[in-house]
Design a protein around this motif. Sequence first.
Motif, PDB file in Angstrom:
ATOM      1  N   SER A   1       0.811  -1.218   0.000  1.00  0.00           N
ATOM      2  CA  SER A   1       0.000   0.000   0.000  1.00  0.00           C
ATOM      3  C   SER A   1       0.847   1.272   0.000  1.00  0.00           C
ATOM      4  CB  SER A   1      -0.980   0.000   1.176  1.00  0.00           C
ATOM      5  OG  SER A   1      -0.284   0.074   2.387  1.00  0.00           O
ATOM      6  N   ARG A   2       2.153   1.133  -0.183  1.00  0.00           N
ATOM      7  CA  ARG A   2       3.019   2.306  -0.259  1.00  0.00           C
ATOM      8  C   ARG A   2       3.368   2.565  -1.726  1.00  0.00           C
ATOM      9  NH1 ARG A   2       5.442   3.096   4.465  1.00  0.00           N
ATOM     10  NH2 ARG A   2       6.068   0.953   4.820  1.00  0.00           N
ATOM     11  N   SER A   3       3.500   3.824  -2.096  1.00  0.00           N
ATOM     12  CA  SER A   3       3.887   4.125  -3.470  1.00  0.00           C
ATOM     13  C   SER A   3       5.356   3.768  -3.682  1.00  0.00           C
ATOM     14  CB  SER A   3       3.669   5.610  -3.777  1.00  0.00           C
ATOM     15  OG  SER A   3       4.643   6.393  -3.123  1.00  0.00           O
ATOM     16  N   ALA A   4       5.701   3.533  -4.958  1.00  0.00           N
ATOM     17  CA  ALA A   4       7.086   3.210  -5.277  1.00  0.00           C
ATOM     18  C   ALA A   4       8.016   4.320  -4.796  1.00  0.00           C
ATOM     19  CB  ALA A   4       7.230   3.015  -6.793  1.00  0.00           C
ATOM     20  N   ARG A   5       7.594   5.573  -5.005  1.00  0.00           N
ATOM     21  CA  ARG A   5       8.451   6.700  -4.618  1.00  0.00           C
ATOM     22  C   ARG A   5       8.642   6.742  -3.104  1.00  0.00           C
ATOM     23  NH1 ARG A   5       6.259  10.592  -7.468  1.00  0.00           N
ATOM     24  NH2 ARG A   5       7.915  10.825  -9.006  1.00  0.00           N
ATOM     25  N   ALA A   6       7.548   6.523  -2.339  1.00  0.00           N
ATOM     26  CA  ALA A   6       7.656   6.545  -0.873  1.00  0.00           C
ATOM     27  C   ALA A   6       8.564   5.411  -0.388  1.00  0.00           C
ATOM     28  CB  ALA A   6       6.272   6.435  -0.241  1.00  0.00           C
ATOM     29  N   HIS A   7       8.456   4.256  -1.040  1.00  0.00           N
ATOM     30  CA  HIS A   7       9.326   3.129  -0.677  1.00  0.00           C
ATOM     31  C   HIS A   7      10.791   3.514  -0.864  1.00  0.00           C
ATOM     32  CE1 HIS A   7      10.946  -0.909  -0.366  1.00  0.00           C
ATOM     33  NE2 HIS A   7      11.512  -0.760  -1.541  1.00  0.00           N
ATOM     34  N   LEU A   8      11.103   4.050  -2.035  1.00  0.00           N
ATOM     35  CA  LEU A   8      12.500   4.414  -2.301  1.00  0.00           C
ATOM     36  C   LEU A   8      12.963   5.541  -1.375  1.00  0.00           C
ATOM     37  CD1 LEU A   8      12.344   4.171  -6.180  1.00  0.00           C
ATOM     38  CD2 LEU A   8      13.663   2.690  -4.653  1.00  0.00           C
TER      39      LEU A   8
ATOM     40  N   ARG B   1       0.651   2.664  -6.037  1.00  0.00           N
ATOM     41  CA  ARG B   1       0.961   1.735  -4.949  1.00  0.00           C
ATOM     42  C   ARG B   1       1.652   0.489  -5.493  1.00  0.00           C
ATOM     43  NH1 ARG B   1      -4.078   1.736  -0.762  1.00  0.00           N
ATOM     44  NH2 ARG B   1      -4.116   3.980  -0.453  1.00  0.00           N
ATOM     45  N   ALA B   2       2.630   0.008  -4.746  1.00  0.00           N
ATOM     46  CA  ALA B   2       3.421  -1.144  -5.195  1.00  0.00           C
ATOM     47  C   ALA B   2       2.538  -2.373  -5.399  1.00  0.00           C
ATOM     48  CB  ALA B   2       4.537  -1.442  -4.207  1.00  0.00           C
ATOM     49  N   GLY B   3       1.441  -2.480  -4.631  1.00  0.00           N
ATOM     50  CA  GLY B   3       0.541  -3.623  -4.760  1.00  0.00           C
ATOM     51  C   GLY B   3      -0.140  -3.693  -6.108  1.00  0.00           C
ATOM     52  N   ARG B   4      -0.178  -2.559  -6.832  1.00  0.00           N
ATOM     53  CA  ARG B   4      -0.826  -2.552  -8.152  1.00  0.00           C
ATOM     54  C   ARG B   4       0.154  -2.848  -9.271  1.00  0.00           C
ATOM     55  NH1 ARG B   4      -5.117   2.371  -8.060  1.00  0.00           N
ATOM     56  NH2 ARG B   4      -6.315   1.583  -6.297  1.00  0.00           N
ATOM     57  N   PHE B   5       1.416  -3.011  -8.941  1.00  0.00           N
ATOM     58  CA  PHE B   5       2.424  -3.257  -9.970  1.00  0.00           C
ATOM     59  C   PHE B   5       2.303  -4.668 -10.523  1.00  0.00           C
ATOM     60  CE2 PHE B   5       6.099  -0.076  -9.039  1.00  0.00           C
ATOM     61  CZ  PHE B   5       5.214   0.975  -9.231  1.00  0.00           C
ATOM     62  N   SER B   6       2.632  -4.812 -11.807  1.00  0.00           N
ATOM     63  CA  SER B   6       2.778  -6.145 -12.383  1.00  0.00           C
ATOM     64  C   SER B   6       4.064  -6.768 -11.825  1.00  0.00           C
ATOM     65  CB  SER B   6       2.864  -6.046 -13.902  1.00  0.00           C
ATOM     66  OG  SER B   6       4.073  -5.400 -14.259  1.00  0.00           O
ATOM     67  N   LEU B   7       4.217  -8.063 -12.087  1.00  0.00           N
ATOM     68  CA  LEU B   7       5.426  -8.750 -11.622  1.00  0.00           C
ATOM     69  C   LEU B   7       6.687  -8.059 -12.156  1.00  0.00           C
ATOM     70  CD1 LEU B   7       6.092 -11.202  -9.932  1.00  0.00           C
ATOM     71  CD2 LEU B   7       5.954 -12.619 -11.965  1.00  0.00           C
ATOM     72  N   GLY B   8       6.662  -7.727 -13.441  1.00  0.00           N
ATOM     73  CA  GLY B   8       7.819  -7.086 -14.064  1.00  0.00           C
ATOM     74  C   GLY B   8       8.110  -5.717 -13.459  1.00  0.00           C
TER      75      GLY B   8
ATOM     76  N   GLY C   1       7.350  -4.811 -10.456  1.00  0.00           N
ATOM     77  CA  GLY C   1       7.872  -5.072  -9.123  1.00  0.00           C
ATOM     78  C   GLY C   1       9.361  -5.380  -9.151  1.00  0.00           C
ATOM     79  N   ARG C   2       9.789  -6.157 -10.169  1.00  0.00           N
ATOM     80  CA  ARG C   2      11.217  -6.456 -10.315  1.00  0.00           C
ATOM     81  C   ARG C   2      12.004  -5.175 -10.579  1.00  0.00           C
ATOM     82  NH1 ARG C   2      12.546 -10.632  -7.934  1.00  0.00           N
ATOM     83  NH2 ARG C   2      14.121 -11.504  -9.310  1.00  0.00           N
ATOM     84  N   ARG C   3      11.425  -4.299 -11.416  1.00  0.00           N
ATOM     85  CA  ARG C   3      12.108  -3.028 -11.695  1.00  0.00           C
ATOM     86  C   ARG C   3      12.236  -2.189 -10.426  1.00  0.00           C
ATOM     87  NH1 ARG C   3      11.923  -1.085 -17.183  1.00  0.00           N
ATOM     88  NH2 ARG C   3      11.390  -2.825 -18.525  1.00  0.00           N
ATOM     89  N   LEU C   4      11.170  -2.187  -9.604  1.00  0.00           N
ATOM     90  CA  LEU C   4      11.236  -1.430  -8.354  1.00  0.00           C
ATOM     91  C   LEU C   4      12.297  -2.028  -7.432  1.00  0.00           C
ATOM     92  CD1 LEU C   4      10.310   0.715  -6.401  1.00  0.00           C
ATOM     93  CD2 LEU C   4       8.374  -0.743  -5.766  1.00  0.00           C
ATOM     94  N   GLY C   5      12.359  -3.362  -7.403  1.00  0.00           N
ATOM     95  CA  GLY C   5      13.390  -4.016  -6.600  1.00  0.00           C
ATOM     96  C   GLY C   5      14.784  -3.644  -7.079  1.00  0.00           C
ATOM     97  N   LEU C   6      14.945  -3.583  -8.407  1.00  0.00           N
ATOM     98  CA  LEU C   6      16.255  -3.221  -8.962  1.00  0.00           C
ATOM     99  C   LEU C   6      16.580  -1.751  -8.650  1.00  0.00           C
ATOM    100  CD1 LEU C   6      18.655  -4.229 -10.646  1.00  0.00           C
ATOM    101  CD2 LEU C   6      17.502  -3.321 -12.673  1.00  0.00           C
TER     102      LEU C   6
END
Lengths: 236, 185
Positions: free
Chosen positions: A87-94, A124-131, A133-138
């Motif tokens: 439930s956190r945005s990619a930007r907030a996570h980073l 929100r990260a929960g709405r990301f596709s698998l791919g 999500g991998r990009r966010l992890g990278l």
Amino acid sequence: MITIDGVTKIRGRTRILHEVSFTARPGRVTGFLGPNGAGKTSTLRVLLGLDRPQAGTALIDGRRYADHDRPLTVAGALLDGSGAHRSRSARAHLRWVAASNGLPRARVEEVLDLVGLSADAGKRAGRFSLGMGRRLGLATALLGDPPVLILDEPVNGLDPAGIRWMRTFLRDSAATGRTVLLSSHLMGELAETADDVVIIDRGRVVAAGTLAEVVGEHATLEDAFLDRTASEGVSW
Amino acid sequence: MTGPRRVAGAVHAEAIKLITLPSLALTVALTWALTALLGLTGRPGGVLVYTQVGFLVLGVLAATHEYQGGGQIRASLLAVPRRPLLAVAKIVALAGIAAPFALVAAVLAGRPGATGGLLLDLVLAAGVGMLVKHSVGATGLVLTAYEIVSPLVRTHLPEVARLPSSAWTAAVLLVAIAIFARREA
């Protein structure tokens, strides 16, 4: 430089790693290859201080990962999942990851741009596709611009364009002097990407060397792999 | 990065986590609304007990969200691998950020002096969340302890009940930090 020396890990009554030793050198992509359950992820978790081994050492530039003052500037890791709360945005996570190691906030936008997530950074990260999500992890792994990259099955869940992008990115990273260690069970993918190969089977390193050395007399890396891992026979 | 900067970075990261998680803001808003509404009804004995439940839930969620979908706990341990530091940073950030919200809630309940007590309940619940990892299990445990066990103890073992709540909170936090530091994530 990654130096793994004599790592033994016992979970419950099972010895999942048995005196695992190998190195991954700067400027090279080291492929860490093995069947499912062979101990690839367990080795990477010990290397990153997530699990404690019963014996042996796993060092990054001469020290344990957890002993580095700002670990994200020493090694970046991509493990299963994005690492972001759904439930956190990619930007907030980073942003929180950057803050933890005293990295400038501007770096967040840089890595979002680098992995092509700028347009989706508010999602929100929960709405990301698998791919995605991998990009966010990278992106998370790259925040500290680390000289060492450790990636567990990095192309899992990526589409063909994503796989090519990842392969190019890892090759370029090694070309600029980074140490790249990636685990995979995909032989063809590794044969395209790796300079050096380490094969692990049932918790033991069964082969290690340059790609050419490990392939040896065999026609392909796959043949070499099956020859070394299936001798006592899982039959299909 | 020298020691103090490392601590500041860890606390800053935890603070960002707390303020960017929608469920925590929602819990605070609901707790305020419930406290204000029940206050209007003029319940005998006050409404603080309901406010307290809200802060217990808040503490549990602040700790257990690490273990919900996405595997954030691994990102946290990679960013701050020194686990005692990570655990302490969580508690410091939570208490610091929640303090003004607890003050408002205590005022709404008509008991501004209860602010400190709400914060102790909050961090105790966070300690339980850190130990149990699952939101529902930790919430059940904390509410059972507060609403059933604690009244029984007060009735039957008054000398135990005289221990200050800060002692309970400190004990739970010490156990939580010790186990968090040793556990494989």
